[in-house]
Design a protein around this motif. Structure first.
Motif, short mmCIF file in Angstrom:
data_model
loop_
_atom_site.label_atom_id
_atom_site.label_comp_id
_atom_site.label_asym_id
_atom_site.label_seq_id
_atom_site.Cartn_x
_atom_site.Cartn_y
_atom_site.Cartn_z
N TRP A 105 -12.77 -0.48 -1.11
CA TRP A 105 -12.60 0.96 -1.28
C TRP A 105 -11.41 1.26 -2.18
N ASP A 106 -11.49 2.36 -2.89
CA ASP A 106 -10.35 2.97 -3.57
C ASP A 106 -10.08 4.24 -2.78
N ILE A 107 -8.87 4.39 -2.24
CA ILE A 107 -8.60 5.51 -1.33
C ILE A 107 -8.64 6.86 -2.04
N ARG A 108 -8.73 6.87 -3.37
CA ARG A 108 -8.85 8.13 -4.09
C ARG A 108 -10.28 8.65 -4.10
N SER A 109 -11.20 7.85 -3.54
CA SER A 109 -12.61 8.23 -3.45
C SER A 109 -13.08 8.06 -2.01
N THR A 110 -14.11 8.76 -1.61
CA THR A 110 -14.63 8.61 -0.25
C THR A 110 -15.82 7.66 -0.19
N ALA A 134 -8.22 -3.80 5.76
CA ALA A 134 -7.04 -4.52 5.26
C ALA A 134 -6.68 -3.99 3.88
N TRP A 135 -5.40 -3.77 3.66
CA TRP A 135 -4.92 -3.27 2.37
C TRP A 135 -4.89 -4.39 1.34
N SER A 136 -5.12 -4.04 0.09
CA SER A 136 -4.96 -4.96 -1.02
C SER A 136 -3.49 -5.34 -1.13
N ARG A 137 -3.24 -6.55 -1.55
CA ARG A 137 -1.86 -7.00 -1.74
C ARG A 137 -1.34 -6.67 -3.13
N VAL A 138 -2.23 -6.24 -4.04
CA VAL A 138 -1.80 -5.99 -5.41
C VAL A 138 -2.09 -4.57 -5.91
N ASN A 139 -2.92 -3.83 -5.20
CA ASN A 139 -3.27 -2.48 -5.64
C ASN A 139 -3.06 -1.52 -4.48
N ALA A 140 -2.16 -0.58 -4.65
CA ALA A 140 -1.80 0.35 -3.57
C ALA A 140 -2.95 1.27 -3.18
N TYR A 141 -3.99 1.36 -3.99
CA TYR A 141 -5.10 2.26 -3.72
C TYR A 141 -6.34 1.55 -3.16
N HIS A 142 -6.32 0.23 -3.07
CA HIS A 142 -7.50 -0.51 -2.62
C HIS A 142 -7.33 -1.04 -1.20
N LEU A 143 -8.41 -0.93 -0.43
CA LEU A 143 -8.47 -1.59 0.87
C LEU A 143 -9.88 -2.10 1.07
N SER A 144 -10.01 -3.07 1.96
CA SER A 144 -11.32 -3.64 2.26
C SER A 144 -11.63 -3.36 3.73
N SER A 145 -12.91 -3.39 4.04
CA SER A 145 -13.34 -3.17 5.42
C SER A 145 -14.50 -4.09 5.74
N HIS A 193 0.85 -1.19 0.00
CA HIS A 193 0.00 0.00 0.00
C HIS A 193 0.88 1.23 0.00
N SER A 194 0.27 2.37 -0.05
CA SER A 194 1.01 3.62 -0.06
C SER A 194 1.84 3.72 1.22
N GLU A 195 3.14 3.75 1.08
CA GLU A 195 4.01 3.78 2.24
C GLU A 195 3.73 5.02 3.07
N GLY A 196 3.61 4.83 4.37
CA GLY A 196 3.38 5.94 5.27
C GLY A 196 1.92 6.30 5.45
N VAL A 197 1.01 5.53 4.84
CA VAL A 197 -0.42 5.78 4.99
C VAL A 197 -1.02 4.64 5.81
N VAL A 198 -1.69 4.98 6.89
CA VAL A 198 -2.30 3.99 7.78
C VAL A 198 -3.82 4.12 7.68
N ALA A 199 -4.51 2.99 7.58
CA ALA A 199 -5.97 2.98 7.54
C ALA A 199 -6.49 2.42 8.85
#
Length: 118
Positions: free
Chosen positions: A73-78, A52-63, A2-8
């Motif tokens: 989720w795509d972190i570029r959208s709310t 949890a962050w996606s293992r293949v897409n730095a912008y995707h996480l699941s909840s 995921h994006s280094e330095g970004v915590v969800a």
């Protein structure tokens, strides 16, 4: 991955927040910590129990939440990309993570692992 330095983080107020922990420095000053809070639009109807962050897409996480839903989720959208009710409302859900861009795995108190095609 995921994006280094970004915590969800997930919260009892039904929200997910992104915390940008990257540091900034200039040649004249000491590095200072920048903590930027980005809150996703509330989408879950109960306490968010895990992200949890996606293992293949730095912008995707699941909840997942105590409302029984799993969201991608795509972190570029709310707003969530996908939302699926996986568990009865009373059961707790646990997102194991995104294995690739096609599947999401979740398990709950029913002791059943569910594979969701995204």
């Amino acid at each position: 991955y995921h994006s280094e330095g970004v915590v969800a983080t997930g919260h009892p107020d039904c929200t997910i927040r992104l915390w940008d922990m990257r540091t900034s420095s200039s040649s004249n000053t000491k590095p200072s910590s920048l903590v930027v809070d980005t809150t996703f639009r509330p989408s879950h109807k109960a306490w968010v129990s895990q992200v949890a962050w996606s293992r293949v897409n730095a912008y995707h996480l699941s909840s997942t939440s105590y409302d029984g839903t799993v969201k991608l989720w795509d972190i570029r959208s709310t707003n969530p990309l996908y939302s699926v009710r996986v568990f009865p409302k009373e059961e707790k859900g646990l997102t194991f993570g995104v294995s690739d861009d096609r599947f999401l795995f979740a398990g709950g108190t029913d002791c059943v692992l569910k594979m969701l095609k995204v």
